[in-house]
Design an enzyme around this catalytic site. Structure first.
Site, PDB file in Angstrom:
ATOM      1  CD  GLU A   1       9.185 -10.540  28.948  1.00 39.94           C
ATOM      2  OE1 GLU A   1       9.179  -9.522  29.665  1.00 39.94           O
ATOM      3  OE2 GLU A   1       8.220 -10.868  28.233  1.00 39.94           O
ATOM      4  N   PRO A   2      14.718 -11.941  31.450  1.00 43.65           N
ATOM      5  CG  PRO A   2      16.448 -13.483  31.835  1.00 43.65           C
ATOM      6  CD  PRO A   2      15.154 -13.303  31.088  1.00 43.65           C
ATOM      7  N   GLY A   3      16.780  -9.170  32.367  1.00 46.91           N
ATOM      8  CA  GLY A   3      17.689  -8.148  31.839  1.00 46.91           C
ATOM      9  C   GLY A   3      18.827  -7.928  32.814  1.00 46.91           C
TER      10      GLY A   3
ATOM     11  NE  ARG B   1      20.365   1.061  38.046  1.00 50.73           N
ATOM     12  CZ  ARG B   1      20.583   0.837  39.332  1.00 50.73           C
ATOM     13  NH1 ARG B   1      21.775   1.056  39.861  1.00 50.73           N
ATOM     14  NH2 ARG B   1      19.628   0.369  40.093  1.00 50.73           N
TER      15      ARG B   1
ATOM     16  CB  CYS C   1      26.203  22.283  35.027  1.00 51.22           C
ATOM     17  SG  CYS C   1      27.897  22.608  34.553  1.00 51.22           S
ATOM     18  CD  GLU C   2      20.902  19.273  35.779  1.00 51.15           C
ATOM     19  OE1 GLU C   2      20.164  19.370  36.780  1.00 51.15           O
ATOM     20  OE2 GLU C   2      20.637  19.755  34.681  1.00 51.15           O
TER      21      GLU C   2
ATOM     22  CE1 TYR D   1      16.942  -1.576  32.065  1.00 53.44           C
ATOM     23  CE2 TYR D   1      17.699  -2.902  33.896  1.00 53.44           C
ATOM     24  CZ  TYR D   1      16.863  -2.723  32.818  1.00 53.44           C
ATOM     25  OH  TYR D   1      15.942  -3.689  32.500  1.00 53.44           O
TER      26      TYR D   1
HETATM   27  C1  PLP Z   1      12.715  -4.049  31.462  1.00 54.21           C
HETATM   28  C2  PLP Z   1      11.895  -5.246  31.192  1.00 54.21           C
HETATM   29  C3  PLP Z   1      12.381  -6.515  31.491  1.00 54.21           C
HETATM   30  C4  PLP Z   1      13.697  -6.745  32.178  1.00 54.21           C
HETATM   31  O1  PLP Z   1      13.696  -6.305  33.492  1.00 54.21           O
HETATM   32  P1  PLP Z   1      14.982  -6.576  34.424  1.00 54.21           P
HETATM   33  O2  PLP Z   1      14.591  -6.023  35.726  1.00 54.21           O
HETATM   34  O3  PLP Z   1      16.119  -5.877  33.804  1.00 54.21           O
HETATM   35  O4  PLP Z   1      15.166  -8.059  34.468  1.00 54.21           O
HETATM   36  C5  PLP Z   1      11.613  -7.604  31.134  1.00 54.21           C
HETATM   37  N1  PLP Z   1      10.399  -7.451  30.526  1.00 54.21           N
HETATM   38  C6  PLP Z   1       9.897  -6.240  30.245  1.00 54.21           C
HETATM   39  C7  PLP Z   1       8.583  -6.136  29.575  1.00 54.21           C
HETATM   40  C8  PLP Z   1      10.614  -5.100  30.566  1.00 54.21           C
HETATM   41  O5  PLP Z   1      10.107  -3.892  30.286  1.00 54.21           O
END
Ligand code: PLP
Length: 427
Positions: free
Chosen positions: A285-287, A324, A355-356, A383
């Site tokens: 599950e890469p993001g 971030r 304004c922070e 993100y």
């Molecule tokens: C956010 C998330 C990801 C992805 O994480 P990255 O750091 O962006 O790769 C994968 N699995 C789950 C369950 C997440 O919450």
């Protein structure tokens, strides 16, 4: 001044004194679309995906893009067309996947707080798997599925209790995090799941955190998850797939040295082979690692404000666009779009108009800038836009996707009418 090189950004470079994404000059994009402006490189996203695909060549593996990193429709289309499934965390994200032409059967649904309505929606769509995060969720999901005459495919997210050595807000696999089922409760949770009428147990998953730059936490988590697979299967519950989550980091600055995805997976797969799991269906599950360094945010310098202790460089992007730094004290490199030749640099606090005091984008950055100059905030593909808000009634930025020398506006700039649409003034 020599233009800084841009580590980790193979598709973002200076040519003839002007910063480009692939073949397109950022100054031209800023003129055409205004600022702040997110710019993404299609080639960079596909190259990041290709590193994983090489790593898994010849294996039974499914890459599910964790779309919360960047859920813009065009980005989802790109990954769907390249064969990805998706890891979602809400019913809204499922609707985005469907709108982008993604296959629900390749969707996995993560998150600790799925509502019954979201479960129904996902079952109706025929998603591939629910990654269940608690025993209570198992009971609710079984009830929802039974009422629909279905059995929900489930995996249980286990908490392997390893320290990913990242920022505390983005570590998720330690005891004391809200995520997953405790290591000691895993077998009992699987036995409960197997006994519930509305569930079909198909897998196991973990996700230990984000922006992980070392290999050891992955290897530790893998050993612990495989121990659990053996224990669950010894109890007579077969698991079709093992999902190792996401979390691989990117190079925000030179001191971040994450392993490349293909190299990391060569070593992880060697361990899987050694333990006899190399032919199992694998999911990841890469993001961030698919999109983070494919994007940047172009912003314009509004004012320079010298101070007694610090000089401020006030730009038109802010914490609502780039959350971030305020949220995780995160670092983004900031570079000029058109470097000034031979101009002296000074250290600046780069801040936005919100304004922070938390509205900063970079501390103590050496820049040679004047009002009207454009800066590029790098590593802004993950993100950033997906976390952007309307704080201070600021419209969210526009986004463009660059493909070679072609540019597509994939999200127009948000207008005040867009922002007011859901509101009802008093009569
Ligand atoms: C956010 C998330 C990801 C992805 O994480 P990255 O750091 O962006 O790769 C994968 N699995 C789950 C369950 C997440 O919450």
């Amino acid at each position: 001044m020599t233009a800084p090189t841009l580590p980790g950004h193979p598709f973002i470079a200076y040519h003839d004194g002007a910063l480009r994404v692939e073949g397109v000059r950022l100054a031209q994009l800023a003129n055409e679309f205004g600022t702040p402006l997110f710019v993404y490189s299609k080639a960079s996203m596909l190259a990041a995906l290709a590193a994983y695909q090489r790593g898994f060549a010849g294996r039974n593996a499914q890459i599910c893009y964790a779309m919360k990193a960047n859920s813009s429709l065009a980005v989802l289309q790109l990954f769907a067309r390249a064969g990805c499934g998706f890891d979602i965390v809400s019913g809204g994200e499922l609707q985005r996947v469907i709108a982008a032409g993604g296959e629900p059967a390749r969707v996995i649904f993560s998150g600790v707080g799925k509502t019954a309505a979201e479960m129904r929606q996902a079952l109706q769509a025929g998603i591939g798997c629910f990654n269940v995060e608690s025993e209570a969720e198992l009971e609710v999901l079984s009830g929802v599925a039974t009422a629909m005459g279905l059995r929900a495919p489930v995996s249980i997210r286990v908490n392997p209790n390893v320290d990913p050595q990242t920022h505390p807000y983005i570590s998720t696999g330690l005891k004391g995090n809200k995520f997953g089922v405790a290591h000691e409760r895993t077998l009992a949770t699987y036995q409960r799941a197997a006994a519930l009428p509305g569930l079909r147990v198909i897998g196991i998953d973990c996700h230990i955190g984000s922006q992980i730059t070392q290999e050891a936490p992955y290897l530790d988590a893998m050993e612990r998850v495989l121990d659990l697979v053996e224990a669950v299967e010894a109890a007579g519950i077969a698991l079709e797939h093992i999902d190792f989550g996401g979390g691989l980091g990117i190079e925000y600055q030179r001191t971040d040295t994450p392993p490349p995805a293909d190299g990391l997976w060569a070593r992880l797969l060697a361990r899987l082979d050694a333990r006899g799991f190399g032919q199992r269906k694998l999911m990841i599950e890469p993001g961030r690692s698919l999109v983070g360094n494919a994007g940047l945010c172009v912003t314009e310098v509004l004012y320079l404000k010298p101070g007694e202790q610090k000089n401020f460089c006030i730009v038109d992007a802010a914490m609502n666009d780039l959350p971030r730094p305020a949220m995780y004290q995160a670092f983004h490199a900031i570079v000029p779009v058109q470097p000034r030749a031979n101009a002296p640099v000074s250290p600046y606090e780069v801040v936005g108009p919100v304004c922070e005091s938390g509205d900063w984008i970079g501390h103590d950055r050496d820049l040679a800038v004047q009002p009207g100059d454009r800066l590029a905030v790098l590593s802004a593909g993950a993100y950033c836009m997906s976390m952007a808000s309307n704080y201070n009634t600021r419209g969210r930025a526009a986004e463009v996707l660059v493909d070679g020398d072609r540019t597509t506006l994939i999200r127009r700039r948000e207008t005040i009418e867009d922002q007011l649409r859901c509101e009802q003034p008093l009569g």
